[in-house]
Design a protein around this motif. Sequence first.
Motif: not given
Length: 218
Positions: A132-137
């Motif tokens: 559902d989501l990608v978290c780009l650091m």
Amino acid sequence: MKHLVAPSILSADFANLQQEASMLNASEADWYHVDVMDGAFVPNITFGMPVIKAIKKHATKPFDVHLMIERPERYIKDFKEAGADILTVHLEACTHLHRTIQEIKEAGMKAGVAINPHTSVFLLEDILADIDLVCLMSVNPGFGGQKFIENTYVKIEDLREMAEETNPDLLIEIDGGVSDQNAEKLIEAGADVLVAGSFVFNSENPTETISKLKSLDY
Ligand code: DX5
Ligand code: ZN
């Protein structure tokens, strides 16, 4: 879609979490961003399930739980019980990422994958349709208040393009060093969710700072 703002409680006043929750509830924040660190995957240690459960009692918005821990598959049900609505694990911390994602969804949560600044977005190709989501650091995970890494913009654009075919509803979240200096450009590049810790909680008026981030247009 209008972008979402997720203040990171890592920078909140830990001695007054109930008060901080009331502030977030009444603000324009969309989610609580909840950073869990284990002192192994990242150098820092934050808090675990009991603290999340305690805050959840006072919260009226979804909990976006970001696990910066090794082998997060060990605790999926525990984080669900503690109050996680979205559970994000690091690609770098999961040997069997596909299985872990399935387990998160089976437990009744939305599933996210986070990647460190040095990790290519193209490594997400075979998991993109399932999440559902990608978290780009946009900083190296472990601490609040670090400097934003500029290379993030190009990663957002590449990821957006990849997701167009396989998962048009994918949410792209940016985590680390977000402020009014870069928020607009991030949204323009294709970000959907802005996480902000120190910029919100170290400001004079966190409620207004959240509104400021929320009201950006593109
Ligand atoms: C960093 C955490 C972030 C952090 C962001 O490892 O994942 O969510 O709280 O803090 P700021 O916005 O201060 O960079
Ligand atoms: Zn985070």
